[in-house]
Scaffold this active site. Structure first.
Site, PDB file in Angstrom:
ATOM      1  CD  GLN A 126      37.641  41.780  40.269  1.00 55.12           C
ATOM      2  OE1 GLN A 126      37.446  41.217  41.347  1.00 55.12           O
ATOM      3  NE2 GLN A 126      38.788  42.354  39.981  1.00 55.12           N
ATOM      4  CG  HIS A 144      31.846  41.511  40.303  1.00 54.99           C
ATOM      5  ND1 HIS A 144      32.957  41.957  40.990  1.00 54.99           N
ATOM      6  CD2 HIS A 144      31.935  40.157  40.318  1.00 54.99           C
ATOM      7  CE1 HIS A 144      33.669  40.911  41.409  1.00 54.99           C
ATOM      8  NE2 HIS A 144      33.070  39.818  41.021  1.00 54.99           N
ATOM      9  CB  CYS A 179      11.480  39.088  33.671  1.00 49.74           C
ATOM     10  SG  CYS A 179      12.075  38.696  32.028  1.00 49.74           S
ATOM     11  CB  CYS A 182      10.843  34.408  32.145  1.00 50.10           C
ATOM     12  SG  CYS A 182      11.763  35.132  33.501  1.00 50.10           S
TER      13      CYS A 182
HETATM   14  N1  APR Z   1      46.509  52.069  39.739  1.00 43.84           N
HETATM   15  C1  APR Z   1      46.900  50.800  40.056  1.00 43.84           C
HETATM   16  N2  APR Z   1      46.450  50.118  41.156  1.00 43.84           N
HETATM   17  C2  APR Z   1      45.603  50.784  41.965  1.00 43.84           C
HETATM   18  C3  APR Z   1      45.185  52.118  41.718  1.00 43.84           C
HETATM   19  C4  APR Z   1      45.678  52.765  40.545  1.00 43.84           C
HETATM   20  N3  APR Z   1      45.319  54.006  40.210  1.00 43.84           N
HETATM   21  N4  APR Z   1      44.320  52.488  42.702  1.00 43.84           N
HETATM   22  C5  APR Z   1      44.219  51.415  43.537  1.00 43.84           C
HETATM   23  N5  APR Z   1      44.985  50.397  43.101  1.00 43.84           N
HETATM   24  C6  APR Z   1      45.085  49.033  43.626  1.00 43.84           C
HETATM   25  C7  APR Z   1      44.899  48.890  45.130  1.00 43.84           C
HETATM   26  O1  APR Z   1      46.139  49.020  45.796  1.00 43.84           O
HETATM   27  C8  APR Z   1      44.365  47.461  45.235  1.00 43.84           C
HETATM   28  O2  APR Z   1      45.438  46.513  45.215  1.00 43.84           O
HETATM   29  O3  APR Z   1      43.993  48.329  43.053  1.00 43.84           O
HETATM   30  C9  APR Z   1      43.563  47.284  43.941  1.00 43.84           C
HETATM   31  C10 APR Z   1      42.057  47.395  44.116  1.00 43.84           C
HETATM   32  O4  APR Z   1      41.649  46.283  44.859  1.00 43.84           O
HETATM   33  P1  APR Z   1      40.205  46.229  45.545  1.00 43.84           P
HETATM   34  O5  APR Z   1      39.916  47.502  46.200  1.00 43.84           O
HETATM   35  O6  APR Z   1      40.159  44.984  46.346  1.00 43.84           O
HETATM   36  O7  APR Z   1      39.219  46.149  44.288  1.00 43.84           O
HETATM   37  P2  APR Z   1      38.849  44.862  43.407  1.00 43.84           P
HETATM   38  O8  APR Z   1      39.991  43.922  43.313  1.00 43.84           O
HETATM   39  O9  APR Z   1      38.279  45.349  42.149  1.00 43.84           O
HETATM   40  O10 APR Z   1      37.689  44.195  44.299  1.00 43.84           O
HETATM   41  C11 APR Z   1      37.019  43.090  43.782  1.00 43.84           C
HETATM   42  O11 APR Z   1      35.431  43.153  45.564  1.00 43.84           O
HETATM   43  O12 APR Z   1      34.207  44.400  46.985  1.00 43.84           O
HETATM   44  C12 APR Z   1      34.126  43.626  45.870  1.00 43.84           C
HETATM   45  O13 APR Z   1      32.499  43.727  44.161  1.00 43.84           O
HETATM   46  C13 APR Z   1      33.626  44.383  44.654  1.00 43.84           C
HETATM   47  O14 APR Z   1      34.320  44.093  42.340  1.00 43.84           O
HETATM   48  C14 APR Z   1      34.782  44.285  43.660  1.00 43.84           C
HETATM   49  C15 APR Z   1      35.557  43.105  44.163  1.00 43.84           C
END
Ligand code: APR
Length: 285
Positions: A126, A144, A179, A182
């Protein structure tokens, strides 16, 4: 891309070292035996590279809810006035500036090594930060998008970020970039809330979720769809093992979608899994 609310825990809880050792050994054994293992990653894998996540205690959205509200409106603004959208990009401050300076951490390098030796068949991320690519992953699906690329919103062609001299286009009042293949409107490759996932990435990720017999899910809160549906697709099949490596439990843990979670930091746990696979001598490194 849609967000489903889920209460977040706000501390990284470490489990007993023996239990952690057992789980790491178990994950290593399963990955070493897997015929088709894939990894799914989120912002948690990049926090140890100095990039904040979104929903963790110090996450971008947690710290700045207004920025999240703004992000929800970005794609509509692009659709209604792509020229103005680009102008804002060229003049405004961007949340993603500085990402290109970040470096892969041991967690990224571990996943790249697992692909290099054939344990991992692909990484579906992501993250738009490009760190898996920098770490050396080849079969990489950037669900993403990537900060390093631009994309045609009609034919889906990708371009390197500096393929268009957007400053010159702005001076000549010729924004948005179009583009060359296209004539469609080109935007940054990163996928905004409400924007459809590019069809090639969506399709290939679904195929990987169907094909896998082991899914290693790292550093994601697993609350953003359609990405969060990939583990649920894999769960429908017989003989699939789903392993989470995350600081805190997620809906996948709570709903029993994953078989087990190793709670802790990806930058510490993933290299240990690689070390255990190496120790097992079951895979030539
Ligand atoms: N190791 C393990 N887990 C971790 C660490 C780490 N070093 N640092 C943070 N975390 C955990 C957090 O506790 C959380 O559960 O990783 C998770 C990150 O979750 P999000 O912040 O929600 O990120 P993500 O799941 O990638 O979000 C998905 O949401 O905002 C949009 O486009 C954005 O791609 C993103 C999508």
């Amino acid at each position: 891309m849609t967000l489903y609310p889920f209460g977040m825990f706000d501390s990284i809880e470490y489990i007993g070292s023996n239990e952690m050792d057992d789980l790491i050994l178990r994950a290593a054994a399963i990955l070493a035996k897997a015929k088709y293992a894939v990894a799914l990653t989120g912002a948690g894998t990049s926090t140890e590279s100095g990039i904040p996540d979104f929903r963790g205690p110090k996450g971008v959205w947690t710290m700045n809810p207004d920025a999240e509200r703004q992000a929800y409106r970005s794609y509509d603004r692009f659709l209604s006035d792509p020229k103005q959208w680009w102008m804002e990009r060229l003049t405004g401050t961007s949340m993603i500036s500085g990402l290109e300076k970040a470096l892969p951490n041991p967690g990224h390098l571990a996943l790249a090594e697992l692909e290099r030796v054939g344990v991992l068949k692909s990484v579906i991320t992501q993250n738009i930060d490009g760190l898996h690519e920098k770490a050396g992953n080849k079969h990489l699906l950037e669900y993403h998008g990537s900060v390093n690329k631009l994309r045609c919103t009609s034919c889906n062609a990708r371009f390197p970020r500096d393929a268009f001299d957007v400053a010159k286009l702005q001076r000549e009042d010729k924004l948005p970039p179009l583009c060359p293949q296209c004539g469609g409107v080109v935007k940054t490759d990163s996928v905004a809330f409400g924007e459809p996932i590019p069809p090639d990435v969506a399709r290939n990720s679904m195929v990987e979720a169907w094909r896998c017999d082991c899914m290693l899910i790292c550093g994601t809160s697993a609350v953003v769809y359609p990405f969060a549906s990939l583990p649920r697709i894999a769960r429908q099949k017989e003989g699939v093992t789903i392993i989470e490596v995350n600081a805190v439990p997620t809906p996948l843990t709570e709903e029993g979608i994953s078989d087990f979670i190793i709670r802790g930091k990806t930058g510490e746990i993933l290299p240990r899994i690689v070390a255990e696979i190496k120790n097992s001598k079951s895979i030539p490194f």
